[in-house]
Design a protein around this motif. Structure first.
Motif, PDB file in Angstrom:
ATOM      1  N   GLU A  12      12.283 -30.003  14.081  1.00 13.77           N
ATOM      2  CA  GLU A  12      11.868 -28.830  13.310  1.00 13.77           C
ATOM      3  C   GLU A  12      10.746 -28.084  14.026  1.00 13.77           C
ATOM      4  O   GLU A  12      10.738 -26.851  14.038  1.00 13.77           O
ATOM      5  CB  GLU A  12      11.406 -29.251  11.914  1.00 13.77           C
ATOM      6  CG  GLU A  12      12.527 -29.716  11.014  1.00 13.77           C
ATOM      7  CD  GLU A  12      12.011 -30.262   9.704  1.00 13.77           C
ATOM      8  OE1 GLU A  12      12.085 -29.537   8.691  1.00 13.77           O
ATOM      9  OE2 GLU A  12      11.512 -31.416   9.699  1.00 13.77           O
ATOM     10  N   LEU A  13       9.824 -28.818  14.606  1.00 17.46           N
ATOM     11  CA  LEU A  13       8.726 -28.187  15.340  1.00 17.46           C
ATOM     12  C   LEU A  13       9.253 -27.479  16.583  1.00 17.46           C
ATOM     13  O   LEU A  13       8.852 -26.351  16.884  1.00 17.46           O
ATOM     14  CB  LEU A  13       7.675 -29.222  15.729  1.00 17.46           C
ATOM     15  CG  LEU A  13       6.869 -29.810  14.579  1.00 17.46           C
ATOM     16  CD1 LEU A  13       6.028 -30.984  15.060  1.00 17.46           C
ATOM     17  CD2 LEU A  13       5.996 -28.753  13.932  1.00 17.46           C
ATOM     18  N   LEU A  14      10.150 -28.134  17.301  1.00 18.99           N
ATOM     19  CA  LEU A  14      10.686 -27.540  18.524  1.00 18.99           C
ATOM     20  C   LEU A  14      11.556 -26.319  18.247  1.00 18.99           C
ATOM     21  O   LEU A  14      11.644 -25.418  19.084  1.00 18.99           O
ATOM     22  CB  LEU A  14      11.484 -28.587  19.316  1.00 18.99           C
ATOM     23  CG  LEU A  14      10.690 -29.755  19.885  1.00 18.99           C
ATOM     24  CD1 LEU A  14      11.623 -30.758  20.544  1.00 18.99           C
ATOM     25  CD2 LEU A  14       9.634 -29.278  20.856  1.00 18.99           C
ATOM     26  N   ASP A  15      12.198 -26.292  17.086  1.00 18.93           N
ATOM     27  CA  ASP A  15      13.066 -25.164  16.736  1.00 18.93           C
ATOM     28  C   ASP A  15      12.282 -23.938  16.290  1.00 18.93           C
ATOM     29  O   ASP A  15      12.828 -22.835  16.268  1.00 18.93           O
ATOM     30  CB  ASP A  15      14.053 -25.565  15.640  1.00 18.93           C
ATOM     31  CG  ASP A  15      15.120 -26.533  16.147  1.00 18.93           C
ATOM     32  OD1 ASP A  15      15.286 -26.648  17.381  1.00 18.93           O
ATOM     33  OD2 ASP A  15      15.774 -27.177  15.306  1.00 18.93           O
ATOM     34  N   ASP A  16      11.030 -24.108  15.937  1.00 19.54           N
ATOM     35  CA  ASP A  16      10.182 -22.993  15.524  1.00 19.54           C
ATOM     36  C   ASP A  16       9.471 -22.444  16.763  1.00 19.54           C
ATOM     37  O   ASP A  16       8.684 -23.160  17.385  1.00 19.54           O
ATOM     38  CB  ASP A  16       9.163 -23.471  14.490  1.00 19.54           C
ATOM     39  CG  ASP A  16       8.300 -22.352  13.972  1.00 19.54           C
ATOM     40  OD1 ASP A  16       7.392 -21.926  14.716  1.00 19.54           O
ATOM     41  OD2 ASP A  16       8.535 -21.910  12.841  1.00 19.54           O
ATOM     42  N   PRO A  17       9.748 -21.196  17.145  1.00 15.81           N
ATOM     43  CA  PRO A  17       9.158 -20.656  18.380  1.00 15.81           C
ATOM     44  C   PRO A  17       7.631 -20.701  18.403  1.00 15.81           C
ATOM     45  O   PRO A  17       7.038 -21.019  19.446  1.00 15.81           O
ATOM     46  CB  PRO A  17       9.665 -19.210  18.415  1.00 15.81           C
ATOM     47  CG  PRO A  17      10.885 -19.200  17.561  1.00 15.81           C
ATOM     48  CD  PRO A  17      10.662 -20.243  16.510  1.00 15.81           C
ATOM     49  N   ALA A  18       6.989 -20.418  17.289  1.00 14.32           N
ATOM     50  CA  ALA A  18       5.523 -20.428  17.251  1.00 14.32           C
ATOM     51  C   ALA A  18       4.989 -21.852  17.425  1.00 14.32           C
ATOM     52  O   ALA A  18       4.036 -22.084  18.182  1.00 14.32           O
ATOM     53  CB  ALA A  18       5.012 -19.818  15.946  1.00 14.32           C
ATOM     54  N   ALA A  19       5.599 -22.808  16.739  1.00 14.53           N
ATOM     55  CA  ALA A  19       5.163 -24.207  16.850  1.00 14.53           C
ATOM     56  C   ALA A  19       5.420 -24.728  18.259  1.00 14.53           C
ATOM     57  O   ALA A  19       4.578 -25.422  18.829  1.00 14.53           O
ATOM     58  CB  ALA A  19       5.887 -25.070  15.819  1.00 14.53           C
ATOM     59  N   ARG A  20       6.569 -24.378  18.808  1.00 15.79           N
ATOM     60  CA  ARG A  20       6.889 -24.792  20.174  1.00 15.79           C
ATOM     61  C   ARG A  20       5.838 -24.251  21.149  1.00 15.79           C
ATOM     62  O   ARG A  20       5.401 -24.946  22.071  1.00 15.79           O
ATOM     63  CB  ARG A  20       8.278 -24.321  20.556  1.00 15.79           C
ATOM     64  CG  ARG A  20       8.748 -24.819  21.895  1.00 15.79           C
ATOM     65  CD  ARG A  20      10.158 -24.274  22.193  1.00 15.79           C
ATOM     66  NE  ARG A  20      10.776 -24.933  23.295  1.00 15.79           N
ATOM     67  CZ  ARG A  20      11.338 -26.128  23.285  1.00 15.79           C
ATOM     68  NH1 ARG A  20      11.352 -26.835  22.180  1.00 15.79           N
ATOM     69  NH2 ARG A  20      11.883 -26.637  24.353  1.00 15.79           N
TER      70      ARG A  20
END
Length: 70
Positions: A12-20
């Motif tokens: 989920e973190l990796l799929d979110d551009p901002a979190a990535r």
């Protein structure tokens, strides 16, 4: 960002551009490790359990704070 009491998955973190972007900025080359994609189903809590042996605590805390601000 809601980290779901650290139960959010790495995927989920990796799929979110901002979190990535935060993870890449804070953890740098560690994000290029070949095992990162294999960790997609792990929770943040699980990853933090062993990250503390490789990443300084202040880096972990600052990363968590920045993710929570998203």
């Amino acid at each position: 960002m809601d980290l779901k009491n650290q139960q959010i998955t790495v995927g989920e973190l990796l799929d979110d551009p901002a979190a990535r972007g935060v993870l890449k900025k804070r953890l740098g080359k560690l994000m290029d490790h070949p095992l990162v994609p294999a960790a997609r189903t792990l929770t943040l809590e699980q990853v933090l359990g062993f990250a503390k042996y490789y990443v300084p605590q202040p880096v972990i805390q600052n990363t968590l704070r920045e993710l929570q601000r998203l």
